[in-house]
Design a protein around this motif. Structure first.
Motif, mmCIF file in Angstrom:
data_model
loop_
_atom_site.group_PDB
_atom_site.id
_atom_site.type_symbol
_atom_site.label_atom_id
_atom_site.label_comp_id
_atom_site.label_asym_id
_atom_site.label_seq_id
_atom_site.Cartn_x
_atom_site.Cartn_y
_atom_site.Cartn_z
ATOM 1 N N GLY C 10 0.808 -1.210 0.000
ATOM 2 C CA GLY C 10 0.000 0.000 0.000
ATOM 3 C C GLY C 10 0.839 1.256 0.000
ATOM 4 O O GLY C 10 0.389 2.316 -0.416
ATOM 5 N N VAL C 11 2.101 1.152 0.470
ATOM 6 C CA VAL C 11 2.919 2.363 0.596
ATOM 7 C C VAL C 11 3.241 2.981 -0.768
ATOM 8 O O VAL C 11 2.923 4.142 -1.008
ATOM 9 C CB VAL C 11 4.181 2.094 1.428
ATOM 10 N N ALA C 14 0.085 4.252 -2.230
ATOM 11 C CA ALA C 14 -0.402 5.474 -1.587
ATOM 12 C C ALA C 14 0.437 6.668 -2.009
ATOM 13 O O ALA C 14 -0.079 7.767 -2.200
ATOM 14 C CB ALA C 14 -0.369 5.323 -0.064
ATOM 15 N N ALA C 17 -0.690 7.461 -5.520
ATOM 16 C CA ALA C 17 -2.007 8.089 -5.481
ATOM 17 C C ALA C 17 -1.902 9.480 -4.874
ATOM 18 O O ALA C 17 -2.496 10.438 -5.371
ATOM 19 C CB ALA C 17 -2.971 7.230 -4.662
ATOM 20 N N GLY C 18 -1.107 9.582 -3.797
ATOM 21 C CA GLY C 18 -0.927 10.873 -3.142
ATOM 22 C C GLY C 18 -0.255 11.861 -4.075
ATOM 23 O O GLY C 18 -0.617 13.033 -4.124
ATOM 24 N N ARG C 21 -2.857 13.094 -6.328
ATOM 25 C CA ARG C 21 -3.852 13.920 -5.637
ATOM 26 C C ARG C 21 -3.271 15.241 -5.166
ATOM 27 O O ARG C 21 -3.874 16.291 -5.320
ATOM 28 C CB ARG C 21 -4.385 13.180 -4.400
ATOM 29 N N GLN C 139 -8.261 -0.094 -4.237
ATOM 30 C CA GLN C 139 -7.266 0.945 -3.957
ATOM 31 C C GLN C 139 -6.687 1.507 -5.257
ATOM 32 O O GLN C 139 -6.407 2.686 -5.371
ATOM 33 C CB GLN C 139 -6.124 0.390 -3.102
ATOM 34 N N ALA C 258 2.681 12.533 0.725
ATOM 35 C CA ALA C 258 1.873 11.340 0.995
ATOM 36 C C ALA C 258 2.672 10.268 1.714
ATOM 37 O O ALA C 258 2.106 9.359 2.315
ATOM 38 C CB ALA C 258 1.323 10.777 -0.317
ATOM 39 N N PRO C 261 2.032 9.912 5.917
ATOM 40 C CA PRO C 261 0.817 9.188 6.286
ATOM 41 C C PRO C 261 0.833 7.732 5.810
ATOM 42 O O PRO C 261 0.388 6.839 6.536
ATOM 43 C CB PRO C 261 -0.291 9.977 5.585
ATOM 44 N N ALA C 262 1.391 7.475 4.615
ATOM 45 C CA ALA C 262 1.387 6.103 4.101
ATOM 46 C C ALA C 262 2.242 5.203 4.976
ATOM 47 O O ALA C 262 1.856 4.074 5.293
ATOM 48 C CB ALA C 262 1.883 6.080 2.658
ATOM 49 N N SER C 265 0.451 4.435 8.165
ATOM 50 C CA SER C 265 -0.688 3.527 8.075
ATOM 51 C C SER C 265 -0.235 2.077 8.133
ATOM 52 O O SER C 265 -1.029 1.190 8.387
ATOM 53 C CB SER C 265 -1.501 3.799 6.799
#
Lengths: 350, 375, 308
Positions: C10-11, C14, C17-18, C21, C139, C258, C261-262, C265
């Protein structure tokens, strides 16, 4: 400051007041009432005066952080970072020297704070001279980094376990806290600010150092050819500016917060930039301008309470003043004023 | 509570017609000097008072005080935790005759509220944070706080019933005891329903960082979290992000139900209206106010948001049953055996720490079931 | 994976994606600033423009119900600020850096002042394109839910490269940025060119601001920008005044935002303040490493005050 510089500044202030008056009128608030209240809140009583002077104290010092390097044609905007590091250094010093007589610790705190702030801005100056890195961007980035370092330290290695819900360093021992000036409810930072400004003014206008600095600001190439140590002048002047802002941080810790924490980041460094420009980078003029801005800050609360104006009204007024001042600079053209940085590099307009 | 589409409490500032244009706006309230017998009460907020969060909760309390007869309310917002708050309070005292002050940010207390209170010993200062200590702090200072983690425990129960992935998310500002207590209570509530539930926590580092908060919420959702909650000054961004990503959320500080009509389950809210009107009524009656006021659901200091449409009957029944125990004072959240998420026992078997237990005030662990560590 | 989580995978996802975004405001501000600086002026005031764009875009989207009207008005508000900057700077003896700081303050102040009534209401949001339809992983679908403004920025970067390099307009801007004197001698209106470049830069920064309030994080409040406008100005130097590099740098800065936070998480929660400051440290390091006191930065317009 000679009259030919005071008058345009006053004119810019008058125009700003008209523009801000029109602005509040547009949102349905009586401008005359607004200014009457601002006067009440800033200068209307002894209480208001003390409120204003208390807020002016850190601004004098942070303004010098921009005003001193400006003599060399540099635009430094890192006062906030220097303030934060100064505060952090003061706490560390006071804790390390706990037990020594207060005069010794006061001196050490002041020196440590000034050294920390001076190192940050001096570094920006050194980068400018040694590597040609733009000092404006560098001092801003260094400020962001300094604030991050402070938060990391305050919530990590330097955290007082007892500070629980407001992460802070251990408190400065009571013996080393700084009180208020005799007869008034304003802390010693005001006196130190005025002294620093006076000393800076003497240095910049009455000494060979100041003369050399102004030569560099006027024409770096000529200064270098004349054999002036341009690099040293640059770094030392930046460091002095940083030291002033660092001292503001020392006073925030020793006279206001009693410890270092994220509350030190209160925007004094950024407001100081404005003060410096409105004072036309003159260390002496910084004093009345800081008092003016202290007054604007002091009256902001009253505008919220009595007129239901948003807190940002103060920001709008400051912004209008700054923009008007710069526009006025350009319009009056011929009078001596802010210079492009550095002007010598613009021969086509010299 | 704010009406869902209330523009602002500045009801006189009407919609600005176009961007940047100074539209036609109403006229401001003329200043009415307080009548001599009016009690002037000053409220100071650290952020904007319509933030859907911490400051709004206090402003709602101030609005309730405003409705009382014989009271005049002063408000200042976005006052930083520096000499500014000292001077704001003193200005309210010197220029507007304030006699009762509510500095509502936790960080105002030491040294700012203490300094000003020592100077004005005949006036009353009531601070939000529950920090007053007998003998150490001035007698004209009071401090109040609520056990909002009780409401977080109930949110945790509802969240666990609703979650399909058994992964909950928590966006938090800083790892300080108050925040850790909320994370832990939320997690304990959830794990009382299903011990398989875990809570992933992300610290943003500051109280108001919208982009980081949105990023944190998205990261959590990407990790499979399907119920998210938070402890930041304004939960607006987290709640809106959850709604857009189609997952559930529980609120904090005030009700954010209007922001997430589908996914809002319930929330932990302050009930400052009750606390503030109680205080002011006491002062109006000439009685002395208590120096330390703390309470939870039972005392009415905190409350829960009304359940959203996604909350199942089983979840309601479970949460309501535990709430009833909170209301009669019989429920204890922190009881042994309790382990932290590193496997250490933090409360031994047979021991219990009730809400008033001082040990909870310095909480420095995350309970078993929380993913994350204290930085 | 059956529980819907991606764990350590996910890192990078993310961060990607981050990056998509978070990067859009950086991208728009830096492209605008890049054009302005190519004409020989620096506009430090884009932070204020960004915030003003965010506020005005949100207000208009709320008032009209149309988020695209918000984007347009945000751009126009930015244009006004750009014109103001250029107008003041065109006067003699005015320091463009100082004007930028002044407009940063004025823009932020006006946006906060006028934006008070819009903190509470919810404005309609910009739509996004679901480019992740090919994947079964939610995701990935979410990461590839891409806003049209990001795509516009993606197209704008090479367009700007081409325009600067191959069109007459671009050539004039570059000449003005290299030597005002030469441009004047050649008969080009220096101030008018800089006015156009700064106004366009302001437009783009305003649009970047509307992305913040109308898409991500997608609401208006006073902490919304937290310095992204000023970071984007530094990013232009980082990117060597090359619009394509601006695009990559914006992605890098977005991804860096990002990363913290990634990592948290998946349970890494150390040092997030320093991690949050990573873009600033990186920019400073690159400025130090690549600058020189003897010659100006490669790609830097000669008229630009910050590179001298």
């Amino acid at each position: 400051m000679p009259l030919d510089r005071v008058l345009p500044t006053l004119a810019a202030l008058a125009v700003s007041m008209v523009l801000f008056g029109l602005f509040v009128l547009a949102v349905g608030v009586d401008p005359l009432e607004t200014y009457a209240l601002m006067y009440t809140g800033a200068f209307g009583s002894w209480f208001s005066w003390q409120n204003t002077l208390t807020r002016a104290a850190p601004l004098i010092l942070t303004a010098l952080c921009t005003a001193l390097p400006a003599r060399l044609g540099l635009v430094v905007i890192g006062g906030e970072g220097a303030l934060v590091l100064g505060g952090l250094a003061a706490v560390a010093t006071a804790l390390a020297l706990d037990g020594l007589p207060p005069p010794v610790v006061y001196g050490a705190m002041g020196l440590a704070g000034m050294a920390a702030g001076g190192a940050l801005i001096g570094f920006a100056g050194a980068l400018r001279h040694g590597r040609g890195v733009n000092e404006t961007i560098a001092s801003l980035l260094l400020t962001y980094i300094a604030i991050a370092v402070m938060k990391q330290l305050v919530e990590g290695p330097m955290k007082d376990p007892a500070s629980l819900n407001k992460p802070s360093t251990a408190p400065v021992p009571d013996a080393y806290l700084v009180g208020t000036l005799p007869g008034m409810d304003v802390h010693w930072g005001l006196a130190l600010g005025v002294l620093f400004a006076l000393a800076a003014w003497v240095l910049m206008t009455r000494t060979t150092f100041g003369f050399a600095a102004r030569m560099v600001g006027g024409n770096p190439r000529a200064a270098r050819m004349a054999g002036l140590p341009v690099g040293t002048l640059l770094v030392v002047t930046c460091a002095l500016g940083g030291a002033a802002a660092g001292l503001a941080g020392v006073m925030e810790v020793a006279a206001v917060h009693g410890r270092a924490n994220a509350s030190m980041v209160a925007g004094y460094g950024f407001t100081g930039i404005l003060v410096a420009f409105l004072a036309r980078q003159n260390p002496l003029a910084v004093i009345p301008v800081a008092i003016l801005f202290g007054g604007i800050g002091a009256s902001g609360g009253l505008l919220q309470r009595r007129l239901d104006l948003p807190d940002a009204a103060v920001l709008v007024l400051q912004g209008i003043i700054f923009v008007t001042l710069l526009a006025g600079e350009g319009l009056q053209g011929r009078l001596p004023s802010l210079r492009r940085a550095p002007p010598a590099a613009r021969p086509q307009e010299a | 509570m704010a009406a869902p589409h209330r523009l602002s409490r500045r009801t006189l500032l009407h919609t600005v017609s176009a961007a940047g244009a100074l539209g036609v706006l109403g006229s401001a309230l003329p200043w009415r000097p307080a009548l001599a017998k009016d009690l002037v009460v000053g409220f100071v907020y650290v952020g904007p008072r319509d933030d859907f969060g911490y400051n709004q909760a206090h402003a709602e309390g101030a609005a309730a005080v405003r409705a009382l007869p014989g009271v005049k309310v002063l408000e200042e917002e976005k006052v930083p935790e520096t000499v500014d708050v000292e001077k704001s309070m003193e200005s309210m005292i010197a220029l507007d005759g304030a006699r009762l002050l509510f500095p509502t940010s936790f960080g105002y207390f030491d040294p700012h509220v203490l300094k000003v209170a020592k100077k004005h010993s005949s006036l009353t200062f009531l601070h939000c944070g529950g920090l007053w200590t007998e003998g150490k702090h001035p007698a004209n200072v009071g401090s109040y706080f609520g056990y909002i983690d009780e409401a977080q425990y109930l949110s945790g129960i509802v969240a666990a019933h609703t979650s399909k992935t058994k992964k909950l998310g928590f966006v938090a500002a800083k790892p300080i005891p108050q925040v850790l207590r909320n994370i832990n209570s939320f997690t304990l509530g959830a794990r009382s329903v299903d011990p398989a539930v875990t809570t992933a926590v992300i610290f943003t580092g500051d109280w108001s960082m919208p982009v980081k908060e949105a990023e944190a919420a998205n990261s959590l959702i990407d990790q499979g979290v399907d119920v998210v909650t938070c402890h930041v000054d304004s939960p607006k961004v987290v709640v809106e992000t959850a709604e857009r990503r189609g997952i559930f959320c529980t609120g904090y500080h005030a009700s954010q139900a209007a922001l997430a009509p589908k996914g809002y389950l319930t929330g932990a809210e302050w009930n400052w209206a009750k606390v503030y009107t109680d205080y002011v009524t006491l002062v109006l009656a000439g009685k002395t106010v208590p120096n330390l006021v703390r309470g939870g659901l039972k005392e009415g200091v905190v409350k829960t948001s009304a359940y959203g449409p996604a909350v199942s009957d089983a979840a309601r029944a479970n949460a309501d049953a535990v709430k009833a125990q909170f209301m009669d004072g019989s429920f204890v959240i922190y009881k042994g055996p309790l382990k932290d998420n590193k496997g250490n026992t933090v409360i031994a078997a047979g021991e219990a720490q009730g809400q008033t237990d001082i040990a909870l005030e310095s909480m420095n662990y995350l309970v078993e079931g929380v993913t994350g560590s204290i930085g | 994976m059956d529980d819907g989580g991606l764990g350590w995978w996910g890192v990078p996802l993310a961060v990607l994606a981050g990056a998509i975004r978070v990067s859009t405001p950086f991208l728009f501000v830096s492209l605008g600033e890049c054009l302005t600086e190519k004409s020989g002026r620096i506009n430090l005031g884009l932070e204020g423009t960004l915030v003003m764009g965010a506020m005005s875009g949100y207000a208009v989207a709320y008032g009209t119900g149309n988020p695209w009207a918000g984007v347009l008005v945000a751009g126009l508000a930015g244009t006004v600020f750009g014109v103001l900057h250029a107008a003041i700077c065109s006067l003699e003896r005015v320091n463009d850096i100082a004007v930028g700081i002044a407009l940063m303050l004025l823009g932020t102040g006006l946006a906060f002042f006028l934006g008070k009534p819009f903190i509470q209401p919810q404005a309609p949001q910009l739509p996004s394109l679901a480019l992740g339809w090919w994947s079964d992983v939610p995701q990935v679908q979410s990461a590839l839910r891409i806003n049209a403004l990001f795509l516009a920025g993606l197209l704008l970067a090479p367009l700007l490269v081409w325009a600067l390099r191959c069109t007459r307009w671009g050539m004039v801007v570059r000449i003005v940025g290299e030597s005002a004197e030469a441009a004047r001698a050649m008969g080009y209106p220096v101030n008018a060119v800089r006015m156009a470049a700064t106004a366009t830069g302001g437009f783009l920064a305003g649009v970047g601001g509307s992305f913040l309030s109308l898409y991500y994080p997608g609401s208006w409040n006073e902490g919304l920008s937290s310095g992204q406008g000023i970071t984007a100005v530094a990013l232009v130097i980082f990117a060597r005044w090359d619009p394509m590099l601006c695009f990559y740098a914006a992605l890098l800065f977005g991804g860096a935002g990002a990363l913290g936070p990634a990592l948290q998480s998946v349970g890494v929660t150390q040092g997030y303040y320093l991690l949050n400051a990573a873009p600033y440290i990186l920019t400073l390091a690159i400025m130090i490493a690549t600058s020189s006191s003897r010659h100006r930065l490669a790609g830097a317009p000669a008229e630009l005050s910050v590179t001298r």
